[in-house]
Design an enzyme around this catalytic site. Sequence first.
Site, mmCIF file in Angstrom:
data_model
loop_
_atom_site.group_PDB
_atom_site.id
_atom_site.type_symbol
_atom_site.label_atom_id
_atom_site.label_comp_id
_atom_site.label_asym_id
_atom_site.label_seq_id
_atom_site.Cartn_x
_atom_site.Cartn_y
_atom_site.Cartn_z
ATOM 1 N N CYS A 94 -34.196 15.550 -14.725
ATOM 2 C CA CYS A 94 -34.411 15.621 -13.278
ATOM 3 C C CYS A 94 -34.959 16.988 -12.888
ATOM 4 C CB CYS A 94 -33.119 15.273 -12.528
ATOM 5 S SG CYS A 94 -33.421 14.841 -10.806
ATOM 6 N N HIS A 221 -31.331 10.059 -14.993
ATOM 7 C CA HIS A 221 -30.153 10.804 -15.450
ATOM 8 C C HIS A 221 -29.376 10.047 -16.514
ATOM 9 C CE1 HIS A 221 -29.873 14.184 -12.583
ATOM 10 N NE2 HIS A 221 -30.470 13.373 -11.724
ATOM 11 N N GLU A 223 -27.017 11.172 -18.302
ATOM 12 C CA GLU A 223 -25.598 11.587 -18.272
ATOM 13 C C GLU A 223 -24.831 10.896 -17.142
ATOM 14 O OE1 GLU A 223 -27.929 13.147 -16.828
ATOM 15 O OE2 GLU A 223 -27.197 14.293 -15.115
#
Lengths: 273, 969
Positions: A94, A221, A223
């Site tokens: 990002c 993302h 994660e």
Amino acid sequence: MSKVMVLAGYGLNCEEETLHAFEHAGLTGVIRHINDLIENPQELNDVQILAVPGGFSYGDDTGSGNAFAQKMKLALWDHLKRFVERDTLTIGICNGCQILTNLGLAPPTGHDYGERLVAVTYNLTARYQCRWIDLKVEPNNSPWLAGVRSLHVPVAHGEGRFMMEPGTLKTLQKNNQVALTYVKPDGQPANGEFPFNPNGSTVDIAGITDPTGRVLAVMPHPERGMFTWQRDDYDRLKDKAQRNGQKLPLESDGMALFRNAAAYFEISKKKTA
Amino acid sequence: MPYRIEVLAHNEDGRGLQIQKALQTMGKKTTVRVVDVYTSANPKAKSPEFIGSLANPVVQKAGIAPPTTLDVDFDWALEIGFLPGVTDNIGHTASELLTLIGADNDNECYSSRLYLIKGNIKKEDVEALAGEISNKLIQRISIKDQKSFKKDGGMEAVLPKVVLDNKGAVADDVNLNAADSELEKIGKDGIQNPDGSRRGPLGLSLLYLKAIQDHFKSEGRAPKDIELETLAQTWSEHCKHTIFASPIDEIKDGLYRHYIKRATKEIREKRGERDFCVSVFSDNAGGIIFDDNYLITDKVETHNSPSALDPFGGAITGIVGVNRDCMGFGQGAKPVINRYGFCFADPRTSPELYRNSSKTEKILPPANIMNGVVRGVESGGNCSGIPTPQGFAYFDDRFVGKPLVFVGTIGLIPRTINGKPSHEKKALPGDKIVVAGGRVGRDGIHGATFSSVALDEGSPATAVQIGDPITQKKMSDALIKEIRDLGLYNSITDNGAGGMSSSIGEMAGQSGGFHVELERVPLKYPGMAPWEIWISESQERITMAVPEKNTKKLIDFLARRGVEAHVIGTYTDDGRAKVTWHNETIMDLSMDFLHDGLPETPLKTTFTVGGSKEPDLKEPNYGASLKEMLGRLNICSKEFIATQYDHNVQGTAVLGPMQGPGRVYAEATITKPVLTSPRGVVLSQGLFPRYSDIDTYHMATNSLDMAVRNVVAAGVDFNHLALLDNFCWCSSDEPERLGQLKRAVQAIYDLAVLYGTPFISGKDSMFNDFKGFDANGKPVKISAPPTLLVSSIGVIPDVEGSISIVPKEIGDLVYLLGETKDELGGSEYYDSNKQLGQNVPKVDGEANRKLYAFYGRAVRDRLIASAIAVNHGGLGIALAKIAIAGQMGLDIDLSHINLRTDKALYSESAGRIVVTVAPQNKKAFEKCFGSLAHYIGSVAYGEKLNIKNILKEDIKALEEAYKAPLRDY
């Protein structure tokens, strides 16, 4: 033991969950404030994996990732260049993706790092978008994506639209550097259609690599989609598992990238051994 | 000669396309190019390094002006920049870039944006566009046609530097030996300057000014301006909550002590060992136990008045401000979740109302307020890396002059830090006063006193501030993630309303006095008067009490993180609140008088039940009426807000705001703030402002029940659930409004004690009135309906037990829990028929408590597949949302409800939840609930919501009705 460094400071904000992802995959690491790294850049010599996490460095002012990249370039360029030229892994997620592209670490089309060849700029809607999307893994050279075919993970950004000269695009495609694209839930190309392609990105690009594939810059993302309980369809998966008397797996799609990072160094360790 | 660096974006820039769209809605076909402009007087600004650092050559072209190098075909140039002194975050970052490439000293850089518009439009159209996308209170606009642009060599280079007259920088005596009429003037319009102008509202009543007059008579001197300003801040309604504290009718200890605080005390005593409250009402936020290792904190603030004037600035300042309340809890909690709530007028209307009688100051249209507020919280929350999952938007045209902007932050803090309870703190005599964060400017002067009065002609523009989330993020990361656990400070608090005068004044209560050397405070620009420095509400500041031996280490650490901090004085125990200015004493008040000198103001109330006769309505076509109801602003989807707010940063989101394949905007969300713990934080809120038109008692109980029931439905442990109260009242100087308040506060005492759900924090805003003028210049007063927002925060022991609103499988059984009664007074349905009615829903607390306890058992046994609480719009709306969320049909039979069909569908009776249950759990489920559960049908094949003998509607049509109204905002 391979060491991970996750950068922090000036508005980066996903450093804790990003480090958690690496640690869950069995790696050890540190969160390092950019000012501390600038003070002691030699620390990069002991690092195998560098992560520039998501966030809002400098509030996205002067273009997302730009000011943080300028700061890194002025203070750390030689160290960074040496780092990516070693057998290391780098990921920008990002805001980190925007920083890496502004630094010209992703994607040089040849082997010279440092020239800005792509821009990651304002969404077509000119609005921030936070939603779950589907990604297809395109043919690529990246250890980060070894064995991964698709990903269901979220995006959360106001500037995620990859743009570049047609010539650059051609080269990237030819070199297998366009690693990730947005697709519809059924796997068909998003073809620029909102919300499947949430930002109007050129040919649905969501992530790119350098020619070696060791540097990955990705807008979505992983994660935030590393555990099943993070998923937008967790409630339905959980219900189904309960009815069938099954247990849900803890890990979800996004964890694959971090496991791949861990595996990459175990493999190379074996080689040297 | 200032330099303008002009950065032209490529021709498909998303921002330009949005301006084209705005012009298109005005009927104008155009193309728009966007130019980012940076202006600086520093010679380095013209260097290729600096220009190169501002533009990405792949999509941008940079040049230096004047004269301009922009080579674009256009008809009109519109530039929007900031007025002097307004926070310019982009300019701030450009200044840092300038410093990075080696500029010293004057590195000031200012940002503006230039739009080059091509199309057949007139100057009026450009002006109208400018009105849409800018705010003249904080921004400057310049417009040129192509001809004069060419002739002038482009736009002017404007440096919006603040230049203040340095002569004002002293502390003046104020003569209080004056007639009552003059005292009243001082209270209302402020202290008089030598030139006759006034410094802005003190908000002090005559009663208060007389007490101050007496006090200084006994001291034998006149007060200094800074002393009077300090008392005005400290005694303001905003800081002292005088209305909740004052004796009211027979209640001598005031509403807050008698009802709210007592409710919590009684609940905690009753819970005994099982008490989960740790810090209530005494700190910047309330704190409860999360698990063995952590506390969670919660605080909900309002930022209404500033948001009426500058919606973006007001809202962003609100959200980053409440983040600081979290950082100021105990030793400092980490912000882990934001929440929001907005009350607006209909954005599709544009009422002609003015702030002044000469009709030159028009109020902002509701759409501008809504868009600005939504964007403000977006920018503040997203830039700070705090997820913002839970919230709502509520609409009533009485919010036209003053919107309500609720912002909340949940924090996480270890229960003990360095072996000490983390929620405790105490400034000690001798500790240094350290202020960290942003510099002080004139922004936000009189914010506290201003929010304590109605908005009118004299409302000060200086009360407007714009938050700077990145400056705060740097400070927050440094303090909470790195410095806190080093134990360098004894106490920490937020600088909010009233600025340092409040934060230092309050913290000094812990030590017993303070001495501030005001000239040590770093300023944004020179020339501010001492009183202005002292009460300025410039943002992003935290105040700490630091033992002298630690100050250097603390300040050096912050400097390495790019955060400025200074020692500005000392905490003492001499009982004096003392401020000096270059060694001259300009304030010397006794702490006792400062904090307790305000005279008691006993309040008297009256109360009359409102409402009108129950209407006799014609039965509607139910298919059409359900779609119309779904499209009502208080019911339709607010997805446009949810997707702009980053709700999964920190990786902790479990149950988000958008649920199911059909994406329904849910009222409760679940977050797992500790990645390695199975526990979740469940959040929701409840409000029914329109019920106040009938009876505020029931307005309050319904709000509380909604907040509780929403999280209960999502699977919270009913025994681990706390509440926050936010009263946003109007005209609180009128006995009838106070009577409404008294009933509402009594109501939440009654129900909270019955439920055993303690209040842990609260805030009030008592004058949500707009005083202005209509299209004919006639005075009008528009009062917001008395509004109580109840926010709930609970803990779910394992997120595996979380329950979404999404139905899971065809064949699952649908049950309605709770009773549906003839209770449509103040309902969405009556309102859609322009009726108020009389039968406002009455909460049956005893029955609900039993139901929620049973529900908890069903959650533990995993008997419930999905659940949605029945709120605004009633059962019909809840069923439609289930079908839309799951994209699954429903076969429903409501014949057990003994009411006319429209009442059965749209009654807003409290205490109800619709659940779906897997067939194999039928027996256990029915045994659990007994007669409280009504079987009403099943999840079905097909794409229709089918309610037997009432309606059969395509889910796609319902979805369109639900999503269309606010989709394009």
